[in-house]
Design a protein around this motif. Structure first.
Motif, PDB file in Angstrom:
ATOM      1  N   VAL A 194     -17.588 -23.432   0.360  1.00  0.00           N
ATOM      2  CA  VAL A 194     -17.217 -24.643   1.082  1.00  0.00           C
ATOM      3  C   VAL A 194     -17.184 -25.842   0.143  1.00  0.00           C
ATOM      4  CG1 VAL A 194     -17.964 -26.279   2.855  1.00  0.00           C
ATOM      5  CG2 VAL A 194     -17.967 -23.830   3.346  1.00  0.00           C
ATOM      6  N   LEU A 195     -18.130 -25.919  -0.775  1.00  0.00           N
ATOM      7  CA  LEU A 195     -18.140 -27.023  -1.749  1.00  0.00           C
ATOM      8  C   LEU A 195     -16.913 -26.967  -2.660  1.00  0.00           C
ATOM      9  CD1 LEU A 195     -21.922 -27.107  -2.775  1.00  0.00           C
ATOM     10  CD2 LEU A 195     -20.683 -28.747  -1.340  1.00  0.00           C
ATOM     11  N   LEU A 196     -16.530 -25.772  -3.095  1.00  0.00           N
ATOM     12  CA  LEU A 196     -15.326 -25.637  -3.932  1.00  0.00           C
ATOM     13  C   LEU A 196     -14.080 -26.021  -3.153  1.00  0.00           C
ATOM     14  CD1 LEU A 196     -16.049 -22.314  -5.880  1.00  0.00           C
ATOM     15  CD2 LEU A 196     -16.054 -24.641  -6.789  1.00  0.00           C
ATOM     16  N   TRP A 197     -14.011 -25.614  -1.901  1.00  0.00           N
ATOM     17  CA  TRP A 197     -12.862 -26.002  -1.069  1.00  0.00           C
ATOM     18  C   TRP A 197     -12.813 -27.517  -0.873  1.00  0.00           C
ATOM     19  CZ3 TRP A 197     -14.309 -21.518   2.674  1.00  0.00           C
ATOM     20  CH2 TRP A 197     -13.712 -20.341   2.216  1.00  0.00           C
ATOM     21  N   THR A 198     -13.983 -28.128  -0.715  1.00  0.00           N
ATOM     22  CA  THR A 198     -14.043 -29.583  -0.565  1.00  0.00           C
ATOM     23  C   THR A 198     -13.479 -30.277  -1.794  1.00  0.00           C
ATOM     24  OG1 THR A 198     -15.987 -29.461   0.891  1.00  0.00           O
ATOM     25  CG2 THR A 198     -15.600 -31.545  -0.263  1.00  0.00           C
ATOM     26  N   LEU A 199     -13.887 -29.816  -2.976  1.00  0.00           N
ATOM     27  CA  LEU A 199     -13.366 -30.392  -4.218  1.00  0.00           C
ATOM     28  C   LEU A 199     -11.866 -30.146  -4.353  1.00  0.00           C
ATOM     29  CD1 LEU A 199     -16.213 -29.384  -6.720  1.00  0.00           C
ATOM     30  CD2 LEU A 199     -15.744 -31.656  -5.784  1.00  0.00           C
ATOM     31  N   GLY A 200     -11.417 -28.975  -3.929  1.00  0.00           N
ATOM     32  CA  GLY A 200      -9.995 -28.668  -4.014  1.00  0.00           C
ATOM     33  C   GLY A 200      -9.160 -29.535  -3.090  1.00  0.00           C
ATOM     34  N   LEU A 201      -9.621 -29.719  -1.854  1.00  0.00           N
ATOM     35  CA  LEU A 201      -8.889 -30.575  -0.919  1.00  0.00           C
ATOM     36  C   LEU A 201      -8.878 -32.019  -1.404  1.00  0.00           C
ATOM     37  CD1 LEU A 201     -10.139 -29.180   2.514  1.00  0.00           C
ATOM     38  CD2 LEU A 201      -7.913 -28.825   1.439  1.00  0.00           C
TER      39      LEU A 201
ATOM     40  N   THR B 240     -14.201 -37.583   4.625  1.00  0.00           N
ATOM     41  CA  THR B 240     -15.049 -36.756   5.485  1.00  0.00           C
ATOM     42  C   THR B 240     -14.384 -35.432   5.833  1.00  0.00           C
ATOM     43  OG1 THR B 240     -16.041 -38.742   6.458  1.00  0.00           O
ATOM     44  CG2 THR B 240     -16.307 -36.680   7.664  1.00  0.00           C
ATOM     45  N   TRP B 241     -13.085 -35.462   6.085  1.00  0.00           N
ATOM     46  CA  TRP B 241     -12.422 -34.237   6.510  1.00  0.00           C
ATOM     47  C   TRP B 241     -12.321 -33.206   5.392  1.00  0.00           C
ATOM     48  CZ3 TRP B 241      -8.011 -32.086   4.521  1.00  0.00           C
ATOM     49  CH2 TRP B 241      -7.192 -32.886   3.742  1.00  0.00           C
ATOM     50  N   HIS B 242     -12.456 -33.649   4.137  1.00  0.00           N
ATOM     51  CA  HIS B 242     -12.456 -32.698   3.020  1.00  0.00           C
ATOM     52  C   HIS B 242     -13.625 -31.723   3.140  1.00  0.00           C
ATOM     53  CE1 HIS B 242     -10.214 -35.920   0.443  1.00  0.00           C
ATOM     54  NE2 HIS B 242      -9.407 -35.278   1.266  1.00  0.00           N
ATOM     55  N   VAL B 243     -14.728 -32.197   3.720  1.00  0.00           N
ATOM     56  CA  VAL B 243     -15.890 -31.338   3.963  1.00  0.00           C
ATOM     57  C   VAL B 243     -15.785 -30.672   5.327  1.00  0.00           C
ATOM     58  CG1 VAL B 243     -18.404 -31.239   4.091  1.00  0.00           C
ATOM     59  CG2 VAL B 243     -17.303 -32.896   2.573  1.00  0.00           C
ATOM     60  N   ALA B 244     -15.370 -31.450   6.337  1.00  0.00           N
ATOM     61  CA  ALA B 244     -15.379 -30.958   7.715  1.00  0.00           C
ATOM     62  C   ALA B 244     -14.409 -29.807   7.930  1.00  0.00           C
ATOM     63  CB  ALA B 244     -15.053 -32.107   8.668  1.00  0.00           C
TER      64      ALA B 244
ATOM     65  N   ALA C 182     -14.354 -17.537  -5.546  1.00  0.00           N
ATOM     66  CA  ALA C 182     -14.977 -17.174  -6.821  1.00  0.00           C
ATOM     67  C   ALA C 182     -16.470 -16.867  -6.714  1.00  0.00           C
ATOM     68  CB  ALA C 182     -14.729 -18.278  -7.847  1.00  0.00           C
ATOM     69  N   PRO C 183     -17.254 -17.558  -5.867  1.00  0.00           N
ATOM     70  CA  PRO C 183     -18.685 -17.209  -5.758  1.00  0.00           C
ATOM     71  C   PRO C 183     -18.940 -15.772  -5.326  1.00  0.00           C
ATOM     72  CG  PRO C 183     -18.309 -19.399  -4.857  1.00  0.00           C
ATOM     73  CD  PRO C 183     -16.951 -18.814  -5.144  1.00  0.00           C
ATOM     74  N   LEU C 184     -17.944 -15.119  -4.716  1.00  0.00           N
ATOM     75  CA  LEU C 184     -18.123 -13.711  -4.356  1.00  0.00           C
ATOM     76  C   LEU C 184     -18.328 -12.837  -5.587  1.00  0.00           C
ATOM     77  CD1 LEU C 184     -15.500 -13.204  -1.492  1.00  0.00           C
ATOM     78  CD2 LEU C 184     -17.986 -13.263  -1.284  1.00  0.00           C
ATOM     79  N   LEU C 185     -17.808 -13.271  -6.738  1.00  0.00           N
ATOM     80  CA  LEU C 185     -18.045 -12.521  -7.977  1.00  0.00           C
ATOM     81  C   LEU C 185     -19.528 -12.513  -8.320  1.00  0.00           C
ATOM     82  CD1 LEU C 185     -15.047 -13.894 -10.090  1.00  0.00           C
ATOM     83  CD2 LEU C 185     -15.270 -11.571  -9.165  1.00  0.00           C
ATOM     84  N   VAL C 186     -20.190 -13.645  -8.120  1.00  0.00           N
ATOM     85  CA  VAL C 186     -21.634 -13.724  -8.362  1.00  0.00           C
ATOM     86  C   VAL C 186     -22.380 -12.802  -7.404  1.00  0.00           C
ATOM     87  CG1 VAL C 186     -23.642 -15.262  -8.363  1.00  0.00           C
ATOM     88  CG2 VAL C 186     -21.430 -16.090  -9.201  1.00  0.00           C
ATOM     89  N   GLN C 187     -21.944 -12.801  -6.140  1.00  0.00           N
ATOM     90  CA  GLN C 187     -22.583 -11.925  -5.160  1.00  0.00           C
ATOM     91  C   GLN C 187     -22.419 -10.462  -5.540  1.00  0.00           C
ATOM     92  OE1 GLN C 187     -20.788 -11.558  -1.179  1.00  0.00           O
ATOM     93  NE2 GLN C 187     -22.824 -11.911  -0.351  1.00  0.00           N
ATOM     94  N   ARG C 188     -21.234 -10.074  -5.971  1.00  0.00           N
ATOM     95  CA  ARG C 188     -20.991  -8.683  -6.341  1.00  0.00           C
ATOM     96  C   ARG C 188     -21.829  -8.270  -7.562  1.00  0.00           C
ATOM     97  NH1 ARG C 188     -19.416  -6.235  -1.894  1.00  0.00           N
ATOM     98  NH2 ARG C 188     -17.182  -5.959  -1.623  1.00  0.00           N
TER      99      ARG C 188
END
Length: 243
Positions: A194-201, A211-215, A129-135
């Protein structure tokens, strides 16, 4: 009526309410609908810069009246145009590759039932989703920034003047090539994903941060960055020579 919990709105809502959006997405995943809507939005925003870029390309390579030079310029113009279109259609190859790596790695690590695969893909896709902000930032830069130099390369690089990486700290003359390549692969957009993926995991794993949720997403992002760094020049050459 499309509600805010609909897959069509999730890429936007996850930017302002990541926890709530990820909870709803995991509970009721629709990865195919989410992917179609997300990539359609990224493509439309990306291609919206094309008129400005094509105008700059035409100004950089005007007709000269010399048929031999004009023929060479036409070939160069076609190659640069292919590169521009590819760049506008493919949003961040590093993040796209990281999505594939993370989806592949998360399933055996989480050891979820096969029917939960949709939840993994939904979570991983929402990290884009952050790619929308970049675009949106690139679109604004293209039409609001002062016109750059006047070379064919400016048509390609103009959207990338929206900087969110190490180039923010660069002062002085033109940055070295290695820094430009690093900036294209390691920036605040990547950190946000990466932060969104961490929250999702974390959500998929029961709600307790480990720790592995971030790693895991960080490792997938780093691996994708290395791969695109190595293969980037090869892909660039292939696009320029195509046709």
């Amino acid at each position: 009526m499309i509600g805010t919990g609909s897959p069509a709105w999730q890429p936007l809502s996850v930017l302002v309410d990541p926890g709530g959006t990820l909870r709803r997405a995991v509970a009721d995943p629709h990865p195919a609908v989410l992917a179609a809507g997300l990539f359609a939005a990224l493509s439309v925003l990306g291609l919206a810069t094309l008129p400005r870029q094509i105008h700059l390309l035409a100004e950089a390579l005007p007709p000269t009246g010399d048929w031999l030079l004009d023929d060479q310029q036409a070939e160069l113009r076609a190659g640069v145009l292919r590169l521009v279109v590819a760049d506008r259609l493919v949003a961040s190859p590093t993040l796209l590759l990281a999505v594939l790596l993370l989806a592949w790695a998360a399933e055996p690590v989480l050891m979820l039932a096969r029917e939960r695969r949709d939840a993994i893909w939904t979570t991983v896709l929402l990290g884009l989703a952050p790619l929308l902000v970049q675009r949106v930032g690139e679109l604004a830069i293209c039409y609001l920034a002062a016109q750059p130099g006047g070379t064919a390369g400016d048509a390609v690089t103009l959207p990338h003047r929206f900087v969110t990486g190490p180039l923010l700290l660069w002062r002085g003359g033109p940055p070295p090539l290695w820094l430009q390549r690093l900036d294209a692969r390691a920036d605040l957009i990547l950190v946000w994903s990466v932060l969104l993926w961490t929250l999702g995991l974390r959500q998929l794993d029961g709600g307790r941060l480990r720790t592995w949720h971030v790693a895991l997403p960080a490792a997938c992002a780093a691996g994708a960055a290395v791969v695109t760094w190595v293969l980037g020049p090869v892909a660039l050459g292939a696009v320029l020579r195509a046709g």
